[in-house]
Design a protein around this motif. Structure first.
Motif, PDB file in Angstrom:
ATOM      1  N   GLU A  74       0.843  -1.184   0.000  1.00  0.00           N
ATOM      2  CA  GLU A  74       0.000   0.000   0.000  1.00  0.00           C
ATOM      3  C   GLU A  74       0.885   1.244   0.000  1.00  0.00           C
ATOM      4  N   ALA A  75       0.326   2.331  -0.499  1.00  0.00           N
ATOM      5  CA  ALA A  75       1.106   3.572  -0.596  1.00  0.00           C
ATOM      6  C   ALA A  75       1.638   3.998   0.767  1.00  0.00           C
ATOM      7  N   ARG A  76       0.820   3.872   1.816  1.00  0.00           N
ATOM      8  CA  ARG A  76       1.291   4.299   3.140  1.00  0.00           C
ATOM      9  C   ARG A  76       2.333   3.319   3.685  1.00  0.00           C
ATOM     10  N   GLU A  77       2.261   2.068   3.285  1.00  0.00           N
ATOM     11  CA  GLU A  77       3.300   1.109   3.691  1.00  0.00           C
ATOM     12  C   GLU A  77       4.634   1.490   3.070  1.00  0.00           C
ATOM     13  N   VAL A  78       4.587   1.945   1.822  1.00  0.00           N
ATOM     14  CA  VAL A  78       5.810   2.394   1.150  1.00  0.00           C
ATOM     15  C   VAL A  78       6.396   3.593   1.875  1.00  0.00           C
ATOM     16  N   ASP A  79       5.533   4.524   2.292  1.00  0.00           N
ATOM     17  CA  ASP A  79       6.008   5.700   3.025  1.00  0.00           C
ATOM     18  C   ASP A  79       6.714   5.286   4.319  1.00  0.00           C
ATOM     19  N   VAL A  80       6.128   4.338   5.031  1.00  0.00           N
ATOM     20  CA  VAL A  80       6.726   3.869   6.284  1.00  0.00           C
ATOM     21  C   VAL A  80       8.060   3.165   6.007  1.00  0.00           C
ATOM     22  N   LEU A  81       8.087   2.303   5.006  1.00  0.00           N
ATOM     23  CA  LEU A  81       9.314   1.564   4.685  1.00  0.00           C
ATOM     24  C   LEU A  81      10.435   2.505   4.246  1.00  0.00           C
ATOM     25  N   ARG A  82      10.088   3.539   3.525  1.00  0.00           N
ATOM     26  CA  ARG A  82      11.106   4.491   3.076  1.00  0.00           C
ATOM     27  C   ARG A  82      11.779   5.150   4.277  1.00  0.00           C
ATOM     28  N   LEU A  83      10.982   5.491   5.274  1.00  0.00           N
ATOM     29  CA  LEU A  83      11.544   6.117   6.477  1.00  0.00           C
ATOM     30  C   LEU A  83      12.298   5.105   7.329  1.00  0.00           C
ATOM     31  N   LEU A  84      11.812   3.874   7.378  1.00  0.00           N
ATOM     32  CA  LEU A  84      12.559   2.830   8.088  1.00  0.00           C
ATOM     33  C   LEU A  84      13.932   2.629   7.451  1.00  0.00           C
TER      34      LEU A  84
ATOM     35  N   ILE B  90       0.540  -0.711  10.910  1.00  0.00           N
ATOM     36  CA  ILE B  90       0.856  -0.763   9.477  1.00  0.00           C
ATOM     37  C   ILE B  90       1.977  -1.767   9.226  1.00  0.00           C
ATOM     38  N   VAL B  91       3.022  -1.681  10.028  1.00  0.00           N
ATOM     39  CA  VAL B  91       4.168  -2.574   9.871  1.00  0.00           C
ATOM     40  C   VAL B  91       3.771  -4.022  10.158  1.00  0.00           C
ATOM     41  N   SER B  92       3.009  -4.231  11.233  1.00  0.00           N
ATOM     42  CA  SER B  92       2.612  -5.587  11.615  1.00  0.00           C
ATOM     43  C   SER B  92       1.738  -6.240  10.554  1.00  0.00           C
TER      44      SER B  92
ATOM     45  N   LEU C 145       2.734 -10.361   3.913  1.00  0.00           N
ATOM     46  CA  LEU C 145       3.793 -10.719   2.979  1.00  0.00           C
ATOM     47  C   LEU C 145       4.734 -11.803   3.508  1.00  0.00           C
ATOM     48  N   GLY C 146       4.496 -12.265   4.736  1.00  0.00           N
ATOM     49  CA  GLY C 146       5.341 -13.310   5.301  1.00  0.00           C
ATOM     50  C   GLY C 146       6.746 -12.842   5.611  1.00  0.00           C
ATOM     51  N   LEU C 147       6.876 -11.607   6.058  1.00  0.00           N
ATOM     52  CA  LEU C 147       8.191 -11.032   6.364  1.00  0.00           C
ATOM     53  C   LEU C 147       8.515 -11.225   7.843  1.00  0.00           C
ATOM     54  N   ARG C 148       9.805 -11.423   8.137  1.00  0.00           N
ATOM     55  CA  ARG C 148      10.210 -11.790   9.493  1.00  0.00           C
ATOM     56  C   ARG C 148      10.318 -10.588  10.434  1.00  0.00           C
ATOM     57  N   ASN C 149      10.848  -9.502   9.916  1.00  0.00           N
ATOM     58  CA  ASN C 149      11.079  -8.336  10.763  1.00  0.00           C
ATOM     59  C   ASN C 149      11.185  -7.094   9.871  1.00  0.00           C
ATOM     60  N   ARG C 150      11.469  -5.963  10.484  1.00  0.00           N
ATOM     61  CA  ARG C 150      11.514  -4.710   9.724  1.00  0.00           C
ATOM     62  C   ARG C 150      12.652  -4.696   8.705  1.00  0.00           C
ATOM     63  N   THR C 151      13.774  -5.288   9.063  1.00  0.00           N
ATOM     64  CA  THR C 151      14.896  -5.352   8.127  1.00  0.00           C
ATOM     65  C   THR C 151      14.512  -6.167   6.894  1.00  0.00           C
TER      66      THR C 151
ATOM     67  N   ALA D 128      11.519  -6.536   5.765  1.00  0.00           N
ATOM     68  CA  ALA D 128      10.531  -5.745   5.032  1.00  0.00           C
ATOM     69  C   ALA D 128      11.209  -4.719   4.133  1.00  0.00           C
ATOM     70  N   VAL D 129      12.230  -4.051   4.661  1.00  0.00           N
ATOM     71  CA  VAL D 129      12.975  -3.079   3.857  1.00  0.00           C
ATOM     72  C   VAL D 129      13.678  -3.775   2.703  1.00  0.00           C
ATOM     73  N   ALA D 130      14.254  -4.938   2.979  1.00  0.00           N
ATOM     74  CA  ALA D 130      14.935  -5.700   1.931  1.00  0.00           C
ATOM     75  C   ALA D 130      13.957  -6.104   0.832  1.00  0.00           C
ATOM     76  N   PHE D 131      12.746  -6.507   1.225  1.00  0.00           N
ATOM     77  CA  PHE D 131      11.712  -6.870   0.253  1.00  0.00           C
ATOM     78  C   PHE D 131      11.380  -5.682  -0.641  1.00  0.00           C
ATOM     79  N   ALA D 132      11.220  -4.524  -0.039  1.00  0.00           N
ATOM     80  CA  ALA D 132      10.882  -3.322  -0.815  1.00  0.00           C
ATOM     81  C   ALA D 132      12.002  -2.950  -1.770  1.00  0.00           C
ATOM     82  N   LEU D 133      13.237  -3.136  -1.355  1.00  0.00           N
ATOM     83  CA  LEU D 133      14.373  -2.841  -2.219  1.00  0.00           C
ATOM     84  C   LEU D 133      14.436  -3.800  -3.393  1.00  0.00           C
ATOM     85  N   ARG D 134      14.237  -5.090  -3.118  1.00  0.00           N
ATOM     86  CA  ARG D 134      14.274  -6.115  -4.191  1.00  0.00           C
ATOM     87  C   ARG D 134      13.155  -5.909  -5.197  1.00  0.00           C
ATOM     88  N   SER D 135      12.006  -5.470  -4.714  1.00  0.00           N
ATOM     89  CA  SER D 135      10.861  -5.293  -5.621  1.00  0.00           C
ATOM     90  C   SER D 135      10.925  -3.971  -6.383  1.00  0.00           C
ATOM     91  N   GLY D 136      11.932  -3.157  -6.078  1.00  0.00           N
ATOM     92  CA  GLY D 136      12.082  -1.882  -6.775  1.00  0.00           C
ATOM     93  C   GLY D 136      11.184  -0.782  -6.229  1.00  0.00           C
TER      94      GLY D 136
END
Length: 208
Positions: free
Chosen positions: A149-159, A182-184, A190-196, A198-206
């Motif tokens: 979601e757009a707001r998830e992207v905003d949160v991940l960018r700041l993380l 939002i993070v939880s 997406l089956g992500l383990r932790n915030r790190t 999640a950030v890695a997932f966002a980076l890989r997906s572009g």
């Protein structure tokens, strides 16, 4: 060694392609009963019609190789068939009137290595399709192409920039509880383990 399945619109074209491809080192042309083991499927047809798509669907469904790619040699493919074919493993398109076996083998090897071989007009059509999906389908729902979601992207960018929950809440005008929620929800979906992760997932997906 690259295993190839050859499918052609007529037997003469198919037999000629098999004979020519056998002359190239590093290629193994499979007999029909072993087509499901192919690394690359080479399809040769004057025009892509519904019969072509059904054959491609059958190859995709029966493939024992999850990374199977398709190289299509044709005179024409419509946009609807193109998008559908990409979902079935299409990674290479070559115009029949411009193709030589040297070029076909070059495309086969590129696809076998995980790459693609697409003419510029085809690349443009795919990019236009992705943009249209984002604009007309995902955007109105508040989603991105990565499924975020757009707001998830905003949160991940700041993380990714190293901000803590409290700082992110202040920057986005949300409560800390909302940011945590939002993070939880995102990590669970997406089956992500932790915030790190999640950030890695966002980076890989572009996305970031």
């Amino acid at each position: 060694m690259i295993s190839i399945a050859v499918l052609a619109g007529d037997p003469i074209t198919g037999e000629g392609a098999v004979w020519c491809l056998r002359r190239y080192p590093g290629l193994h042309v499979l007999p029909k009963e072993e087509h499901h083991h192919a690394d690359v499927v080479l399809m040769i047809t004057p025009d892509v019609v519904e019969e072509t798509m059904l054959l491609m669907e059958s190859m995709s469904a029966n493939s024992a190789n999850p990374g199977m790619g398709v190289v299509l040699v044709t005179g024409h493919i419509g946009e609807a068939h193109l998008i559908r074919a990409v979902h079935l493993g299409l990674r290479g398109v070559m115009w029949r009137q411009e193709s030589t076996y040297d070029k076909i083998v070059e495309a086969v090897r590129a696809v076998a290595d995980g790459g693609a071989a697409l003419p510029f007009p085809v690349q443009g059509r795919l990019v236009d399709h992705i943009r249209a999906v984002q604009r007309d389908v995902l955007g109105p729902l508040g989603l991105t192409a990565s499924g975020l979601e757009a707001r998830e992207v905003d949160v991940l960018r700041l993380l990714a920039e190293g901000f803590e929950t409290r700082e992110i809440a202040q920057k986005l005008n949300y409560s800390e509880r909302t940011i945590k929620s939002i993070v939880s929800v995102m990590m669970t979906r997406l089956g992500l383990r932790n915030r790190t992760h999640a950030v890695a997932f966002a980076l890989r997906s572009g996305t970031l």
